[in-house]
Design a protein around this motif. Structure first.
Motif, mmCIF file in Angstrom:
data_model
loop_
_atom_site.group_PDB
_atom_site.id
_atom_site.type_symbol
_atom_site.label_atom_id
_atom_site.label_comp_id
_atom_site.label_asym_id
_atom_site.label_seq_id
_atom_site.Cartn_x
_atom_site.Cartn_y
_atom_site.Cartn_z
ATOM 1 N N TYR A 143 0.838 -1.208 0.000
ATOM 2 C CA TYR A 143 0.000 0.000 0.000
ATOM 3 C C TYR A 143 0.865 1.246 0.000
ATOM 4 N N ALA A 144 0.295 2.306 -0.575
ATOM 5 C CA ALA A 144 0.987 3.586 -0.702
ATOM 6 C C ALA A 144 0.175 4.677 -0.031
ATOM 7 N N VAL A 145 0.874 5.632 0.575
ATOM 8 C CA VAL A 145 0.224 6.765 1.224
ATOM 9 C C VAL A 145 0.830 8.056 0.677
ATOM 10 N N THR A 146 0.055 9.127 0.767
ATOM 11 C CA THR A 146 0.472 10.404 0.188
ATOM 12 C C THR A 146 0.286 11.520 1.222
ATOM 13 N N PRO A 147 1.120 11.559 2.250
ATOM 14 C CA PRO A 147 0.925 12.519 3.334
ATOM 15 C C PRO A 147 1.149 13.972 2.922
ATOM 16 N N ASN A 148 0.268 14.835 3.434
ATOM 17 C CA ASN A 148 0.452 16.280 3.331
ATOM 18 C C ASN A 148 0.678 16.806 4.751
ATOM 19 N N PRO A 149 0.845 18.108 4.950
ATOM 20 C CA PRO A 149 1.107 18.616 6.304
ATOM 21 C C PRO A 149 0.054 18.238 7.333
ATOM 22 N N GLU A 150 -1.206 18.159 6.928
ATOM 23 C CA GLU A 150 -2.244 17.763 7.876
ATOM 24 C C GLU A 150 -2.001 16.359 8.406
ATOM 25 N N LEU A 159 0.908 14.979 8.880
ATOM 26 C CA LEU A 159 2.007 15.034 9.841
ATOM 27 C C LEU A 159 1.521 15.508 11.198
ATOM 28 N N LEU A 160 0.655 16.506 11.202
ATOM 29 C CA LEU A 160 0.113 17.009 12.459
ATOM 30 C C LEU A 160 -0.766 15.959 13.133
ATOM 31 N N ALA A 161 -1.615 15.310 12.365
ATOM 32 C CA ALA A 161 -2.519 14.310 12.929
ATOM 33 C C ALA A 161 -1.747 13.117 13.481
ATOM 34 N N ALA A 162 -0.683 12.723 12.789
ATOM 35 C CA ALA A 162 0.086 11.551 13.209
ATOM 36 C C ALA A 162 0.780 11.765 14.546
ATOM 37 N N GLN A 163 1.019 13.007 14.917
ATOM 38 C CA GLN A 163 1.660 13.290 16.196
ATOM 39 C C GLN A 163 0.766 12.938 17.378
ATOM 40 N N HIS A 164 -0.530 12.874 17.136
ATOM 41 C CA HIS A 164 -1.486 12.615 18.218
ATOM 42 C C HIS A 164 -2.286 11.330 17.988
ATOM 43 N N ASP A 165 -1.970 10.594 16.936
ATOM 44 C CA ASP A 165 -2.722 9.392 16.579
ATOM 45 C C ASP A 165 -1.713 8.308 16.217
ATOM 46 N N GLU A 166 -1.330 7.503 17.196
ATOM 47 C CA GLU A 166 -0.279 6.518 16.980
ATOM 48 C C GLU A 166 -0.644 5.458 15.936
ATOM 49 N N PRO A 167 -1.878 4.915 15.930
ATOM 50 C CA PRO A 167 -2.208 3.958 14.859
ATOM 51 C C PRO A 167 -2.065 4.566 13.465
ATOM 52 N N PHE A 168 -2.441 5.833 13.326
ATOM 53 C CA PHE A 168 -2.294 6.501 12.035
ATOM 54 C C PHE A 168 -0.819 6.644 11.680
ATOM 55 N N PHE A 183 6.803 25.726 11.379
ATOM 56 C CA PHE A 183 7.355 26.144 12.669
ATOM 57 C C PHE A 183 7.983 24.961 13.400
ATOM 58 N N GLN A 184 7.340 23.817 13.337
ATOM 59 C CA GLN A 184 7.890 22.633 13.990
ATOM 60 C C GLN A 184 9.196 22.199 13.342
ATOM 61 N N ALA A 185 9.254 22.295 12.009
ATOM 62 C CA ALA A 185 10.485 21.940 11.304
ATOM 63 C C ALA A 185 11.621 22.869 11.702
ATOM 64 N N ALA A 186 11.320 24.170 11.797
ATOM 65 C CA ALA A 186 12.339 25.136 12.212
ATOM 66 C C ALA A 186 12.813 24.838 13.636
ATOM 67 N N GLY A 187 11.869 24.505 14.515
ATOM 68 C CA GLY A 187 12.235 24.167 15.881
ATOM 69 C C GLY A 187 13.091 22.915 15.949
ATOM 70 N N ALA A 188 12.736 21.908 15.150
ATOM 71 C CA ALA A 188 13.517 20.674 15.137
ATOM 72 C C ALA A 188 14.928 20.923 14.624
ATOM 73 N N ARG A 189 15.051 21.783 13.642
ATOM 74 C CA ARG A 189 16.374 22.107 13.107
ATOM 75 C C ARG A 189 17.228 22.792 14.170
ATOM 76 N N LEU A 190 16.632 23.714 14.906
ATOM 77 C CA LEU A 190 17.362 24.463 15.925
ATOM 78 C C LEU A 190 17.781 23.566 17.102
ATOM 79 N N THR A 191 16.978 22.538 17.374
ATOM 80 C CA THR A 191 17.269 21.686 18.521
ATOM 81 C C THR A 191 17.996 20.402 18.136
#
Length: 244
Positions: free
Chosen positions: A33-40, A42-51, A230-238
């Protein structure tokens, strides 16, 4: 090795390379199977472990949204480019038509998949659309059986995220198809119910703006998308770059 973008690994492929990889999965046998993630996503996956696990477990993970490619650049691990799910599907359809592969369309409102099937068969002579089913079902079993009986090679699963990704993980192996692709609202586009942005806006990565102008009610969803940058920028800085 995949490129990690905020916890989701992406395949670093051009559109042509992605289509070739999809065709290879169909020929490979077994279930993929193939998936086509967009920014939404990525945000949803941070709070939905099965996803998140469904995204991580896919055989192809393609960067659909321009926000994903921007985030990759910010993180210092740029991707080759954006691979819109609908364009990946179109390249795969052309290959399928040329090689006698069978397609099943799943999703959208009643009647939309049938209209999409007619349009796709006209656009890709030789394409075999072996079955359709709308997305308004309560039980998986009859849908899985319909796919089994159709002997589909490929299924476009257009149920919206995260439902479509979880559905593919849960039901894909039993359905018997070689490849399932999560494609959100693509059936509406194939059916002519929804129009894509003009080509110029597509090339600029501004399809999101066109959709917002057509559907102002999407403003709440769109307003969340800068969070990815913003999260990407924060991850880069840290020191997030070290995870690549």
């Amino acid at each position: 090795m995949r490129t990690d973008i905020l916890g989701v690994g992406f395949d670093d492929l051009t559109l042509d390379e992605a289509a070739e990889a999809g065709a290879a999965l169909v020929e490979d046998g077994g279930f993929h199977y193939a998936v086509t993630p967009n920014p939404e996503f990525l945000l949803a996956a941070q709070h939905d472990e099965p996803f998140r696990q469904a995204l991580l477990g896919a055989d192809l993970v393609l960067a659909d949204g321009v926000g994903v490619t921007y985030a990759a650049k910010i993180l210092g691990r740029p991707l080759k480019g954006r691979v819109p799910g609908i364009e990946f599907a179109q390249r795969l359809l052309a290959w399928m038509a040329a090689h006698g592969k069978r397609l099943f369309l799943l999703g959208a409102k009643p009647g939309v998949a049938e209209l999409a099937a007619a349009n796709l068969k006209a656009a890709y002579p030789g394409l075999i659309v072996c079955g359709t089913h709308d997305g308004y079902f309560q039980e998986d079993g009859p849908v899985v059986k319909a796919i089994q009986e159709s002997a589909a090679d490929v299924v476009f699963v257009c149920l919206g995220a995260p439902k479509q990704e979880l559905w593919m993980v849960r039901n894909g192996p039993a359905a018997g198809a070689r490849l399932m692709v999560g494609l959100g609202g693509s059936l509406d586009v194939f059916a002519g119910v929804v129009e894509r942005a003009p080509e110029g806006l597509q090339k600029l990565g501004l399809e999101w703006l066109y959709r917002l102008m057509k559907e102002p009610r999407r403003i709440g969803r769109m307003a969340r998308l800068p969070l990815v940058l913003f999260q990407a920028a924060g991850a880069r800085l840290t020191g997030g770059r070290a995870r690549a």
